[in-house]
Design a protein around this motif. Structure first.
Motif, short mmCIF file in Angstrom:
data_model
loop_
_atom_site.label_atom_id
_atom_site.label_comp_id
_atom_site.label_asym_id
_atom_site.label_seq_id
_atom_site.Cartn_x
_atom_site.Cartn_y
_atom_site.Cartn_z
N ASP A 107 70.33 114.58 -11.27
CA ASP A 107 71.53 115.01 -12.38
C ASP A 107 72.57 114.32 -12.07
N LEU A 108 73.30 113.61 -12.98
CA LEU A 108 74.38 113.14 -13.09
C LEU A 108 74.79 113.56 -14.14
N PRO A 109 76.10 114.11 -13.99
CA PRO A 109 77.09 114.30 -14.56
C PRO A 109 77.33 113.16 -16.04
N ALA A 110 77.21 113.82 -16.61
CA ALA A 110 77.15 113.20 -18.54
C ALA A 110 78.43 111.99 -17.93
N ASP A 111 79.46 112.48 -17.90
CA ASP A 111 80.88 111.69 -18.70
C ASP A 111 81.27 110.19 -17.26
N ASP A 112 80.18 110.86 -16.01
CA ASP A 112 80.05 109.22 -15.39
C ASP A 112 79.76 108.28 -16.55
N LEU A 113 78.70 108.19 -17.30
CA LEU A 113 78.56 107.08 -18.05
C LEU A 113 78.96 106.89 -19.29
N GLU A 114 80.15 107.60 -19.49
CA GLU A 114 80.75 107.55 -20.82
C GLU A 114 81.74 106.11 -20.91
N PRO A 115 82.01 105.23 -19.22
CA PRO A 115 82.77 104.10 -19.51
C PRO A 115 81.80 102.78 -20.40
N MET A 116 80.57 103.10 -20.09
CA MET A 116 79.00 102.58 -20.19
C MET A 116 79.25 102.89 -21.77
N ARG A 117 79.30 104.12 -22.62
CA ARG A 117 79.30 104.45 -23.46
C ARG A 117 80.19 103.50 -24.87
N GLU A 118 81.32 103.97 -23.52
CA GLU A 118 82.27 103.54 -24.53
C GLU A 118 82.33 101.35 -24.50
N SER A 119 81.97 101.15 -23.74
CA SER A 119 81.72 99.67 -23.79
C SER A 119 80.33 99.34 -25.00
N VAL A 120 79.81 100.40 -24.68
CA VAL A 120 78.31 99.35 -25.78
C VAL A 120 79.06 99.70 -27.14
N ARG A 121 79.96 101.32 -27.02
CA ARG A 121 80.70 101.38 -28.45
C ARG A 121 81.27 100.13 -29.08
N LYS A 122 82.55 99.83 -28.53
CA LYS A 122 82.58 98.37 -28.68
C LYS A 122 82.87 97.44 -28.68
N ARG A 123 81.39 96.78 -28.11
CA ARG A 123 81.04 95.80 -28.59
C ARG A 123 79.74 95.61 -29.62
N THR A 124 78.77 96.84 -29.50
CA THR A 124 78.01 96.99 -30.51
C THR A 124 77.96 98.06 -31.50
N PHE A 126 76.94 100.93 -31.27
CA PHE A 126 76.57 101.94 -30.72
C PHE A 126 76.69 102.53 -30.18
N ASP A 127 76.65 104.56 -30.37
CA ASP A 127 76.48 105.46 -29.83
C ASP A 127 75.92 105.93 -28.75
N ILE A 128 75.07 106.08 -27.69
CA ILE A 128 74.70 105.83 -26.99
C ILE A 128 74.58 107.65 -26.90
N ASP A 129 73.22 108.14 -26.87
CA ASP A 129 73.00 109.76 -26.74
C ASP A 129 73.06 109.95 -24.92
N THR A 130 73.50 109.54 -23.85
CA THR A 130 73.23 109.31 -22.20
C THR A 130 72.77 110.62 -21.80
N CYS A 131 72.35 112.07 -22.73
CA CYS A 131 71.35 113.14 -21.98
C CYS A 131 70.45 113.47 -23.09
N HIS A 132 69.91 112.23 -23.83
CA HIS A 132 69.03 112.59 -24.32
C HIS A 132 67.34 111.88 -23.63
N ALA A 133 67.80 110.90 -22.83
CA ALA A 133 66.18 110.04 -22.18
C ALA A 133 67.37 110.28 -20.75
N ALA A 134 65.95 110.34 -19.84
CA ALA A 134 66.05 109.86 -18.75
C ALA A 134 66.33 108.20 -17.99
N LEU A 135 67.06 108.13 -17.62
CA LEU A 135 67.30 106.68 -17.04
C LEU A 135 66.75 106.65 -15.44
N LEU A 136 65.74 105.49 -15.25
CA LEU A 136 64.63 104.92 -14.76
C LEU A 136 65.44 104.20 -13.66
#
Length: 145
Positions: A107-124, A126-136
């Motif tokens: 388990d990783l706090p969802a906030d830890d991925l916020e910089p990545m979410r923000e980067s993707v949102r700015k570039r594309t 697209f808003d990623i739901d970081t809790c909906h699917a597991a990262l492999l």
């Protein structure tokens, strides 16, 4: 107030019924830190509340997810896992990481991925739901072993 009581109140506040099946599912999810899929929840409910039919467990999981009382995470190549949506600090919103070699979850706090979410949102946009699917990936034990 317990997490189960809070979830039951949320159901009532939405005008939903509190059924034995829904209560049993919530109690099972509250009683563990494990990442349980529907099959494991069904088996646990069968022991905890033998009168609740397995089909009721599956319907309860679906309706409780739709109502926002529980959350689910899709795991690539595996079954969906479930958690209570509300709770204290140890049950915060989190992202699931799964090792593709040993299959363990982390388990990783969802906030830890916020910089990545923000980067993707700015570039594309697209808003990623970081809790909906597991990262492999691969855990340190498997990489070193």
């Amino acid at each position: 107030m317990s997490r189960v009581d809070a979830a039951l109140r949320a159901l009532r506040d939405q005008g939903e019924r509190v059924t034995p099946g829904r209560r049993a599912v919530l109690e099972i999810l509250d009683a563990t830190e494990a990442h349980l899929d529907a099959e494991a929840i069904g088996a646990a409910v069968a022991e905890h509340a033998p009168g609740v039919h397995r089909a009721t467990v599956y319907r309860s999981l679906q309706s409780l997810s739709e109502l926002g009382v529980i959350t689910h995470t899709h795991v690539p190549g595996s079954a969906t896992i479930y958690h209570l949506a509300s709770g204290d600090a140890r049950h915060h919103a989190h992202t699931h990481l799964q090792c593709t070699q040993c299959q363990r979850f982390f388990d990783l706090p969802a906030d830890d991925l916020e910089p990545m979410r923000e980067s993707v949102r700015k570039r594309t946009g697209f808003d990623i739901d970081t809790c909906h699917a597991a990262l492999l990936g691969t855990c340190s034990d498997c990489r070193e072993g």
